[in-house]
Design an enzyme around this catalytic site. Structure first.
Site, PDB file in Angstrom:
ATOM      1  N   ARG A 142       0.838  -1.191   0.000  1.00 54.72           N
ATOM      2  CA  ARG A 142       0.000   0.000   0.000  1.00 54.72           C
ATOM      3  C   ARG A 142       0.874   1.242   0.000  1.00 54.72           C
ATOM      4  O   ARG A 142       2.007   1.238   0.466  1.00 54.72           O
ATOM      5  CB  ARG A 142      -0.978   0.004   1.171  1.00 54.72           C
ATOM      6  CG  ARG A 142      -0.629   0.556   2.508  1.00 54.72           C
ATOM      7  CD  ARG A 142       0.499   0.049   3.224  1.00 54.72           C
ATOM      8  NE  ARG A 142       0.765   0.621   4.527  1.00 54.72           N
ATOM      9  CZ  ARG A 142       1.865   1.288   4.798  1.00 54.72           C
ATOM     10  NH1 ARG A 142       2.716   1.568   3.851  1.00 54.72           N
ATOM     11  NH2 ARG A 142       2.126   1.683   6.022  1.00 54.72           N
ATOM     12  N   ASP A 309      -0.427   0.559  13.048  1.00 53.43           N
ATOM     13  CA  ASP A 309      -1.293   1.266  14.011  1.00 53.43           C
ATOM     14  C   ASP A 309      -1.999   0.266  14.919  1.00 53.43           C
ATOM     15  O   ASP A 309      -2.144   0.488  16.120  1.00 53.43           O
ATOM     16  CB  ASP A 309      -2.353   2.093  13.268  1.00 53.43           C
ATOM     17  CG  ASP A 309      -1.757   3.117  12.320  1.00 53.43           C
ATOM     18  OD1 ASP A 309      -0.591   3.497  12.516  1.00 53.43           O
ATOM     19  OD2 ASP A 309      -2.459   3.524  11.377  1.00 53.43           O
TER      20      ASP A 309
END
Length: 354
Positions: A142, A309
């Protein structure tokens, strides 16, 4: 060896507002794209950058070009707070501050954060729209391109308001993603100083290679106050190179990072470097421990965006309960393993971490 932090000696009661996060609240716009689309905007796989003028048309171009575009609540720190809150299951354990616009995207962000239990105390900006992040997925890779917009307008004055500073004082654990270094270093320093002077735990993330390259001054100003620093292997290598710590041996870099000057001598610094499918490295007190990740077949990986995250969110969920580091890493791995099998930083209704 430095004295063990209080939270390692006994299980800590989870109090409302014990965890405080500060960062850039962004709405993620996610699409599966091809290499040509990345080249069109000079973007690289597995990288994160701030949008420049040439990237301004990117967001609408994604919406026009790709049929299936997803909108999810994002921003690194806010993602970690949401994951920690989801795992803890008790409302308002986590508090989050950042700046958004007075618009629909801002309303979506607030709804997504509050419905999971995060206590958000946004600063609102009248002139700028809520920030967005293009998440361009190519296979299992990504590329992130963030247009901070309102997120770039956070000011220390918001933090200094009586109600908001009381929330800072109430917390015992503080987490700020490295991305916030581009927005408001004075707010980072103020929170870091408070944590240090009250023997509370202050944590940051290297977050992206460009921060170690171009935001060295605020990063290294915060470093002496950092009790736990997170990063992945690419970010660690870039930090090592920029700080003349080496760039080839991630373990060696981790050991050198824990030896950097530290203000609070009451606890040793901990360095946590993730390495994708390879073991998580945890360095403290002059040694490195490896923790294997949960294996996952390539075919089951949907989207690696948000994995870092999620790892931090899982880690923090155990840390605030006074759990040992191995449990923190185990929960971090659980959360990351779960999130990469889904699109964006999303999760099922209930966790099953044991």
């Amino acid at each position: 060896m430095a004295d063990e932090p209080e939270n390692k000696k006994k299980k800590m009661e989870i109090k409302e507002g014990i965890l405080f996060g500060m960062g850039n609240p962004l709405l993620d716009i996610t699409a599966n794209c091809d290499e040509d689309f990345l080249k069109k905007y000079d973007l690289k796989t597995d990288n994160a950058i701030l949008a420049e003028e040439k990237h301004k048309p990117l967001y609408q171009d994604m919406i026009d070009t790709y049929q299936h575009v997803e909108y999810t609540a994002g921003g690194a720190t806010q993602n970690s707070m949401r994951v920690a809150q989801w795992l803890l299951g008790v409302p308002k354990i986590a508090t989050f501050m950042g700046c958004i616009g007075k618009d629909k995207f801002g309303e979506i962000l607030k709804q997504k954060a509050t419905e999971i239990g995060v206590a958000v105390h946004y600063q609102y900006n009248d002139a700028e729209p809520t920030g967005t992040s293009a998440v361009l997925v190519t296979g299992q890779s990504r590329s992130l391109c963030a247009n901070l917009a309102a997120a770039n307008c956070f000011t220390k004055e918001h933090l200094d308001e009586k109600l908001h500073w009381e929330l800072v004082e109430k917390a015992q654990f503080y987490y700020v993603s490295g991305f916030f270094l581009t927005v408001c270093p004075p707010a980072i320093q103020e929170v870091a100083n408070h944590a240090c002077s009250h023997n509370k735990m202050f944590m940051m993330n290297l977050s992206a290679p460009f921060l170690s390259q171009f935001f060295k001054e605020p990063l290294m100003a915060a470093m002496p106050y950092i009790d736990i620093i997170f990063g992945n292997e690419t970010e660690a290598a870039t930090f090592g190179k920029e700080q003349n710590l080496g760039e080839d041996d991630i373990k060696e870099i981790a050991l050198k990072v824990i030896a950097l000057p530290k203000e609070n001598k009451a606890r040793s610094r901990i360095v946590v470097f993730t390495q994708g499918p390879d073991p998580v490295l945890v360095a403290t007190d002059g040694k490195v421990t490896e923790y294997p990740v949960i294996p996952l077949a390539d075919k089951d990986i949907v989207d690696t965006n948000g994995a870092g995250d999620a790892f931090v969110g899982g880690f923090l969920s155990q840390l605030v309960q006074g759990k040992p580091i191995e449990d923190c890493v185990r929960c971090g791995n659980y959360a990351a393993h779960l999130i990469i099998q889904r699109s964006g930083c999303s999760f099922p209704e209930k966790p099953d971490f044991k």
